[in-house]
Design an enzyme around this catalytic site. Sequence first.
Site, PDB file in Angstrom:
ATOM      1  N   GLU A  73     -11.156  -0.607  -1.995  1.00  0.00           N
ATOM      2  CA  GLU A  73     -12.232  -1.354  -3.131  1.00  0.00           C
ATOM      3  C   GLU A  73     -13.112  -0.425  -3.628  1.00  0.00           C
ATOM      4  O   GLU A  73     -13.564   0.747  -3.327  1.00  0.00           O
ATOM      5  CB  GLU A  73     -12.804  -2.447  -2.218  1.00  0.00           C
ATOM      6  CG  GLU A  73     -11.835  -3.341  -1.968  1.00  0.00           C
ATOM      7  CD  GLU A  73     -12.732  -4.299  -0.825  1.00  0.00           C
ATOM      8  OE1 GLU A  73     -12.078  -5.653  -0.542  1.00  0.00           O
ATOM      9  OE2 GLU A  73     -13.747  -4.049   0.029  1.00  0.00           O
ATOM     10  N   LEU A 105      -9.727 -13.662   3.937  1.00  0.00           N
ATOM     11  CA  LEU A 105      -9.163 -14.047   5.307  1.00  0.00           C
ATOM     12  C   LEU A 105      -8.156 -14.665   5.432  1.00  0.00           C
ATOM     13  O   LEU A 105      -7.746 -15.713   4.564  1.00  0.00           O
ATOM     14  CB  LEU A 105     -10.309 -14.695   6.232  1.00  0.00           C
ATOM     15  CG  LEU A 105     -11.778 -13.867   6.441  1.00  0.00           C
ATOM     16  CD1 LEU A 105     -12.651 -14.863   7.039  1.00  0.00           C
ATOM     17  CD2 LEU A 105     -11.550 -12.574   7.183  1.00  0.00           C
ATOM     18  N   GLU A 133      -7.692 -12.751  -4.567  1.00  0.00           N
ATOM     19  CA  GLU A 133      -7.360 -12.570  -3.332  1.00  0.00           C
ATOM     20  C   GLU A 133      -7.823 -13.268  -2.215  1.00  0.00           C
ATOM     21  O   GLU A 133      -9.188 -13.757  -2.619  1.00  0.00           O
ATOM     22  CB  GLU A 133      -7.195 -11.213  -2.828  1.00  0.00           C
ATOM     23  CG  GLU A 133      -6.396 -10.131  -3.761  1.00  0.00           C
ATOM     24  CD  GLU A 133      -6.487  -8.951  -3.046  1.00  0.00           C
ATOM     25  OE1 GLU A 133      -7.026  -8.643  -1.882  1.00  0.00           O
ATOM     26  OE2 GLU A 133      -5.865  -7.929  -3.703  1.00  0.00           O
ATOM     27  N   ASP A 152       0.904  -1.185   0.017  1.00  0.00           N
ATOM     28  CA  ASP A 152      -0.026   0.068  -0.017  1.00  0.00           C
ATOM     29  C   ASP A 152       1.041   1.367   0.014  1.00  0.00           C
ATOM     30  O   ASP A 152       1.868   1.388   0.598  1.00  0.00           O
ATOM     31  CB  ASP A 152      -0.923  -0.084   1.332  1.00  0.00           C
ATOM     32  CG  ASP A 152      -1.872  -1.018   1.030  1.00  0.00           C
ATOM     33  OD1 ASP A 152      -3.165  -0.781   0.710  1.00  0.00           O
ATOM     34  OD2 ASP A 152      -1.866  -2.075   1.605  1.00  0.00           O
ATOM     35  N   THR A 175     -11.813 -10.775  -4.468  1.00  0.00           N
ATOM     36  CA  THR A 175     -11.607 -11.300  -3.075  1.00  0.00           C
ATOM     37  C   THR A 175     -12.452 -12.525  -2.930  1.00  0.00           C
ATOM     38  O   THR A 175     -13.453 -12.993  -3.584  1.00  0.00           O
ATOM     39  CB  THR A 175     -11.666 -10.408  -1.874  1.00  0.00           C
ATOM     40  OG1 THR A 175     -12.924  -9.765  -1.868  1.00  0.00           O
ATOM     41  CG2 THR A 175     -10.927  -8.988  -2.285  1.00  0.00           C
ATOM     42  N   ASP A 224      -7.418  -4.612   9.357  1.00  0.00           N
ATOM     43  CA  ASP A 224      -6.689  -3.214   9.562  1.00  0.00           C
ATOM     44  C   ASP A 224      -5.933  -3.338  10.689  1.00  0.00           C
ATOM     45  O   ASP A 224      -6.386  -3.528  11.819  1.00  0.00           O
ATOM     46  CB  ASP A 224      -7.510  -1.996   9.599  1.00  0.00           C
ATOM     47  CG  ASP A 224      -7.977  -1.645   8.110  1.00  0.00           C
ATOM     48  OD1 ASP A 224      -7.505  -2.347   7.178  1.00  0.00           O
ATOM     49  OD2 ASP A 224      -8.745  -0.632   7.987  1.00  0.00           O
TER      50      ASP A 224
END
Length: 576
Positions: free
Chosen positions: A282, A483, A480, A150, A442, A198
Amino acid sequence: MALNITYQIESLAGKPTSSDSTSPDSTAMVSAAAVWESPAANLRCEVIKSEFASAEALSPPMSPSRSPVLNGIRKDLSVGCQAFATESPAETEVEHREGGKLKVKGNGVPVYVMMPLDSVTAGNKVNRKKTMDVAMAALKSGGVEGVMMDVWWGLVEREAPGEYNWSGYVELMEMAKKHGLKVQAVMSFHQCGGNVGDSCTIPLPKWVGEEIDNDPDLAYSDQWGRRNYEYISLGCDTLPVLKGRTPVQCYADFMRAFRDNFKHLLGDTIVEIQVGMGPAGELRYPSYPEQNGTWKFPGIGAFQCYDKYMLSSLKASAESQGKHEWGSTGPTDAGVYNSWPEDTLFFRKEGGGWDSEYGEFFLTWYSQMLLDHGERILTSAKSIFVNTGVKISVKVAGIHWHYGTRSHAPELTAGYYNTRFRDGYLPIAQMLARHDAIFNFTCIEMRDHEQPQDALCAPEKLVKQVALATQKAEVPLAGENALPRYDECAYEQIIKASQLNNVDGNSDSTEMCAFTYLRMNPQLFQPDNWRKFVTFVKKIKEGKGAHKCWEQVEREAEHFVHITQPPVQEAAVVMH
């Protein structure tokens, strides 16, 4: 998203790691698993009313930790890495478009690994530098193609508009280049903190925060007046509300500055730019915020269209269709964040407002605003990165709960107009195709039967629908996991999904163009988990044409796994 990585290498190894005096040999003795030790956290199964766990007992998944491997990899380890790399077949190479068709060369899906969210500090330095170096070396040794990082707007342009500090990222990119890792760079225009996984808090730039303080309507708002500060409301995309610039201009200027600062790495080390489009990066509205317990799985979420800029657009749209009474507010009978569809008048299956003339008007407007937002930013991104050799990608959320209902309420509140009677992902895929962008999706590790059945979760069916949409639109699909998972079942599901075998009419040569694993952390480098991960990387890279069972690939990878484990074992001895 509230898992702070507070344990540093020094606290685990009993010695500081910030000192430059640490030799390569001593660095190589640090345990990969230990280096990334962080507060324990439970894997957050997406459940509420199910046999797996109660919502209150679940914590967000460990997100930003990264995994390790030692920087100065020993000679015997280096030999093993080379052997592993040479025996792997050619990886997939996708040329986005040629004559309107997707070209797929070779077999297999390259694997990237997400780096910690806090890889760069508030002072624009590489966080846990020696640990990061070790981690990159380990991933390279495991056959990983590269890393995803990121690039935070809130760090780089934090102090003043147009003042960019790339120093931490310069160091991080060079580190990746040194280890031969490719980079997927995420243009993160959102706040870190408040979403699943996060582990730290990185707000929007200070000067942006000041503007929001002066005009709270720059933030998304729900019908109860609750503001969301994760991402600037797309309702003001084209208005000069940020000290004379529009939000889209700010995003474009940021990307342009990134291009100019890293032009020597574009197309070689930096191979992909993922453009942030909303919360968690997203393309969606912040309809299910976990911060402060506002939303819990599997609630339907809430519409985010009540700031003055969104309402102004809604009013104009209603008036253009001669429906003035529809322009003053969004649905008022759509429940609350943690409602279930049948608890509401708007989302219930029989006679629900979503299936009415008004519902069609509102949901068309709401989803189109999101598509227009993506269109505007991608137009800028494509022009900025043209002829640089990088691919552009956009991440779309895998909202799989209540997928088995007629209304698909959680998808609707997030901005995906997907119902039992309407495909909401094809318009997104077509929009991405117009800009030669990759559709990154995802939740591909999930299986339907693992999810709470009372919430009608269907991640496998959702992934299949998205795969079909990307096939129709002729746009590359990447995946992706949603979890953290370390088990063979999850890896097998990822491989199955990446091969697109469940997509009707899919050719034997077509696969996902890439897979990005979430995420480096201490658990990944535990011996059993590391062995499974290395096997997974080898198997997915071999592609669907290999026809090898998991056990066979695991046996083939065993020698490499054995070579990479001694540093971890030695570290355990040294730390006693």
